[in-house]
Design an enzyme around this catalytic site. Structure first.
Site, PDB file in Angstrom:
ATOM      1  N   TYR A 252     -14.222  -1.442   5.653  1.00  0.00           N
ATOM      2  CA  TYR A 252     -14.025   0.006   5.809  1.00  0.00           C
ATOM      3  C   TYR A 252     -15.022   0.794   4.988  1.00  0.00           C
ATOM      4  O   TYR A 252     -15.360   1.915   5.323  1.00  0.00           O
ATOM      5  CB  TYR A 252     -12.627   0.417   5.361  1.00  0.00           C
ATOM      6  CG  TYR A 252     -11.557  -0.021   6.310  1.00  0.00           C
ATOM      7  CD1 TYR A 252     -11.554   0.431   7.617  1.00  0.00           C
ATOM      8  CD2 TYR A 252     -10.552  -0.878   5.902  1.00  0.00           C
ATOM      9  CE1 TYR A 252     -10.573   0.027   8.495  1.00  0.00           C
ATOM     10  CE2 TYR A 252      -9.563  -1.286   6.766  1.00  0.00           C
ATOM     11  CZ  TYR A 252      -9.583  -0.827   8.067  1.00  0.00           C
ATOM     12  OH  TYR A 252      -8.623  -1.225   8.937  1.00  0.00           O
TER      13      TYR A 252
ATOM     14  N   GLU B  80       0.831  -1.213   0.000  1.00  0.00           N
ATOM     15  CA  GLU B  80       0.000   0.000   0.000  1.00  0.00           C
ATOM     16  C   GLU B  80       0.857   1.251   0.000  1.00  0.00           C
ATOM     17  O   GLU B  80       0.590   2.209   0.732  1.00  0.00           O
ATOM     18  CB  GLU B  80      -0.946  -0.010   1.205  1.00  0.00           C
ATOM     19  CG  GLU B  80      -1.886  -1.190   1.190  1.00  0.00           C
ATOM     20  CD  GLU B  80      -3.143  -0.992   2.013  1.00  0.00           C
ATOM     21  OE1 GLU B  80      -3.145  -0.119   2.893  1.00  0.00           O
ATOM     22  OE2 GLU B  80      -4.128  -1.720   1.759  1.00  0.00           O
TER      23      GLU B  80
HETATM   24  C1  GCB Z   1      -4.000  -2.728   5.136  1.00  0.00           C
HETATM   25  C2  GCB Z   1      -2.585  -2.777   5.548  1.00  0.00           C
HETATM   26  C3  GCB Z   1      -2.408  -3.500   6.862  1.00  0.00           C
HETATM   27  C4  GCB Z   1      -3.482  -3.059   7.837  1.00  0.00           C
HETATM   28  C5  GCB Z   1      -4.832  -3.417   7.266  1.00  0.00           C
HETATM   29  C6  GCB Z   1      -5.974  -2.986   8.157  1.00  0.00           C
HETATM   30  O1  GCB Z   1      -4.333  -2.598   3.997  1.00  0.00           O
HETATM   31  O2  GCB Z   1      -1.765  -3.330   4.574  1.00  0.00           O
HETATM   32  O3  GCB Z   1      -1.130  -3.225   7.349  1.00  0.00           O
HETATM   33  O4  GCB Z   1      -3.314  -3.602   9.095  1.00  0.00           O
HETATM   34  O5  GCB Z   1      -4.998  -2.777   6.044  1.00  0.00           O
HETATM   35  O6  GCB Z   1      -6.387  -3.749   9.010  1.00  0.00           O
HETATM   36  O7  GCB Z   1      -6.455  -1.873   7.988  1.00  0.00           O
END
Ligand code: GCB
Length: 739
Positions: free
Chosen positions: A433, A372
């Site tokens: 999310y 990311e």
């Molecule tokens: C992601 C990240 C990871 C996070 C996860 C989350 O995309 O790569 O490091 O912990 O989301 O739980 O939001």
């Protein structure tokens, strides 16, 4: 010969950034592995101690020391920057908190010595990671080992190398094993031995190379048969064996088909598994071998055949376990979230060390360049160049594996980054999310149709769940164990319907510390694990995957922690890998169902009941009871949360409202006008919203599939709740066209 001594005991530790501070600091006796953030790194608030600390130890000249002998110290990790001093002389500086490095102490040794290791996890702008969703523990959190070797010895210093490189090439039942070992002194011969065969080569220009052939090779065949060979290298000086190294390795081939997914040794082998962060409750990242083994046992229990070892280099011991258990591994460096212009060299250093130290593991099939990385900020030429250099480095160092990246969902599929690594992967969180669960399916369908030539995978997906929270009608964002189940049921089906996905990894196998978080009834924790951070509780969703992946017969009743239920009729959900499940209520058989993975039963509740599920020889049981009111303790309510933007009882489905998708609202001119107004307001008050929604076609398209409510929740605070209520009232007066 080589002498090894574990050096984990007898250290003193102080939060002292320099020798001056060390004089007056508070000292504490510690043994390794050790981190200073095991408590404050998991309690939330993002105020855990990030700074420079000092480890000290006094020691006598090693007994094995003698004429010509070289004394090294091996640090399996020091997070994040280390400076090593012996008897006041600085011997080494190492940047990066997850890889092995070794230091030669020989020239400064006296009869009695003092070693000082400064270890620093303070923020900076050149060593990764600096911005990410996990705690950046500081410490000497892996083993330290003293190594004494004769003057003639295998290479120990360069990038923490094991001293030998083993490259098996499998073709038609036989394996050609290319072996190379490095000898810094440049003299002698190296005798290589594999599977009872030996070959000796002169050391030339610091290295010796041979090739051996194994006929009728026994393949390393993943979880079905993780067979390992060993390669031995002996450094011969005349008749004497001066030094020796032994490395396990495996012989296998793999390929990825853009339609059919992953192949191991020529056979389809869909990669379905989990990601792992290395830390756990109260211990932080300072793990014992028993803890590593426990993690592996749980990952095996769920039936996974692949692990993404995120977001950094894990312990050598764990990669060894992956080899031994037949896991296919995605290995990566912590080049994450935010590109730093000054961090280029560090990404290259961490990648070189990762590859050099782990090249022999048959479990590893790809090197992850970044995660990311475009999540905060724009795609600059410097960022792309950094990736090009990393990609080229991987290819130069290792022609037997592929490079990959984990993209953030909003990265445009047109971005030059997509075609940069050999194969791609997205982290998707639709249905957690943001957005709706079905958007995961839509995303892949569109991607696959538009880019049939590209290999694509799902590197992360998950939903937070606090096992305390339960619901009969779970909803996105409620942090219930029940919603986590629904989420994963959808995603499991999404994955099973798309065999082209080259690998899929649940985020995450275990809850982990993210000190910047404070949500879902827990401080400092990411609760997307299928298992809690102490490894003690397997959430219901764990058993969904076990039902889909594991061959060990079992049956599991969901909702055990949802013991008090207010509904008169309740759903009893069962996960099993057996084809037939029977439900018993208070000892009486009520129903038998044939099916796969998920079995749903409806039961009338009155008073307390014993619920039993039977599938073949497997049984599970629990007690639930009817209560007059929903149990409040099952519900996550945060103070100040706007729970209701509309009145559920009066919400009219035939009229527009904030529960409609943006693209449906856009279809009606009046609804579109109201929606545009509120979005403009959100953009005006929140710069980040503006940036992430303008000029990003991919994101705009995806947002179209989200309900207005989801979008507004996403940008919580951007528009006052009263205005959203007012908007909803207006929308509820516009009738939808007849279906
Ligand atoms: C992601 C990240 C990871 C996070 C996860 C989350 O995309 O790569 O490091 O912990 O989301 O739980 O939001």
């Amino acid at each position: 010969m080589r002498y090894l001594e574990n050096w984990n005991e007898g250290w003193n530790f102080a939060k002292a950034a320099n020798l001056e501070e060390a004089r007056t600091a508070k000292w504490e006796a510690v043994s390794l592995p050790h981190t200073w953030n095991n408590v404050d790194g998991q309690d939330g608030g993002n105020d855990y101690y990030r700074g420079r600390c000092l480890y000290e130890k006094t020691f006598e000249k090693p007994k094995a020391f003698g004429e010509g002998k070289q004394v090294y110290l091996e640090f399996q990790a020091a997070a994040m920057i280390a400076d090593v001093l012996v008897n006041g002389k600085k011997l080494a500086h190492h940047e990066g908190g997850y890889s092995t490095f070794r230091v030669n102490l020989t020239d400064v040794l006296e009869e009695t010595n003092r070693i000082q290791v400064f270890v620093d996890n303070a923020a900076n702008d050149f060593v990764y990671p600096q911005m990410a969703d996990f705690t950046f523990y500081g410490g000497l959190y892996r083993d330290v080992t003293l190594i004494v070797v004769p003057e003639d010895h295998f290479e120990l210093e360069k990038d923490g190398t094991p001293g030998m490189k083993v490259t098996p090439q499998v073709e038609e039942g036989r394996a050609e094993i290319a072996l190379e070992a490095w000898v810094p002194g440049g003299r002698g011969q190296v005798r290589f031995t594999v599977d009872g065969m030996s070959k000796t080569a002169e050391v030339k220009d610091g290295s010796a190379k041979v090739s051996l052939t194994i006929e009728n090779v026994h393949l390393w065949d993943g979880v079905n048969d993780p067979f390992l060979y060993t390669a031995k290298a002996e450094l011969l000086i005349g008749e004497d064996i001066a030094d020796e190294i032994v490395l396990p390795f495996g012989c296998r081939t793999f390929a990825i088909d853009k339609e059919k997914g992953f192949f191991l040794n020529g056979k389809p082998y869909p990669l379905r598994g989990v990601s792992r962060h290395q830390d756990r409750v109260d211990v932080g990242n300072a793990l014992t071998e028993a803890m590593h083994r426990e993690d592996m046992a749980i990952i095996k229990e769920i039936g996974a055949n692949t692990i993404r070892l995120a977001h950094y280099q894990h312990a050598q011991y764990f990669y060894d376990l992956c080899d031994r258990e037949g896991m296919i591994v995605w290995a990566e460096i912590p080049y994450i979230t935010k590109h730093m212009e000054k961090g280029r060299q560090n990404t290259l250093d961490q990648m070189r060390e990762l590859i050099v130290q782990n090249y022999h593991h048959p479990s590893i099939v790809c090197w992850g360049l970044s995660n990311e990385i475009t999540a905060s900020g724009t795609v600059t030429e410097d960022l792309i160049e950094n990736h090009r250099l990393l990609n080229d480095l991987c290819h130069r160092m290792d022609s037997t594996r592929l490079t990959t990246m984990a993209h953030v969902f909003m990265l445009e599929t047109e971005s030059p980054l997509i075609d940069l690594p050999d194969i791609g992967s997205y982290n998707l969180y639709f249905g957690w999310y943001l957005g709706e669960l079905s958007q995961n399916d839509e995303f892949f369908d569109e991607f696959h149709e538009t880019y049939p030539e590209r290999v694509i995978g799902l590197s992360e997906y998950g939903a937070d769940a606090n096992p305390q929270f339960q619901a009969s009608e779970p909803e996105r964002g409620d942090y219930t164990e029940s919603y986590q189940c629904l989420y994963h049921e959808h995603l499991l089906a999404c994955i099973e319907a798309r065999p082209y996905l080259w690998a899929t990894h649940v985020w995450n196998m275990f809850d982990f510390a993210a000190d910047g978080r404070d949500e879902g009834g827990a401080h400092g924790r990411n609760q997307k694990g299928l298992v809690t951070m102490d490894r003690k509780l397997k959430k219901d969703a764990f058993y969904l995957y076990k039902a889909a992946w594991s061959r060990e017969p079992f049956v599991h009743l969901c909702g055990r922690r949802y013991a008090e239920r207010a509904e008169a009729q309740t759903e009893i959900k069962v996960y099993s890998n057996q084809p037939k499940v029977s439900l018993y209520v208070d000892g009486k058989l009520t129903e038998t169902q044939e099916g796969r993975t998920v079995f749903r039963f409806q039961t009338v509740l009155s008073g307390e009941h014993l619920i039993e599920a039977k599938a073949g020889a497997c049984t599970d049981s629990m007690r639930i009871r009817r209560v007059p009111e929903p149990n409040k303790a099952y519900q996550f309510l945060k103070e100040g949360d706007v729970v209701n933007w509309f009145d559920r009882d009066t919400y009219k489905k035939d009229f527009y409202g904030i529960k409609d998708r943006l693209k449906d609202l856009q279809a009606n001119p009046d609804a579109a006008k109201l929606t545009d107004e509120i979005m403009a307001k959100a953009r005006a008050s929140r710069g980040d919203v503006a940036k992430s929604t303008q000029g990003n076609e991919n994101l705009r398209k995806m947002m179209g599939g989200m309900s207005l409510e989801s979008v507004l929740k996403q940008v919580k605070g951007a528009v006052p709740a009263e205005e959203i209520q007012e908007l909803n009232r207006k929308l509820q007066s516009i009738r939808k066209p007849e279906a």
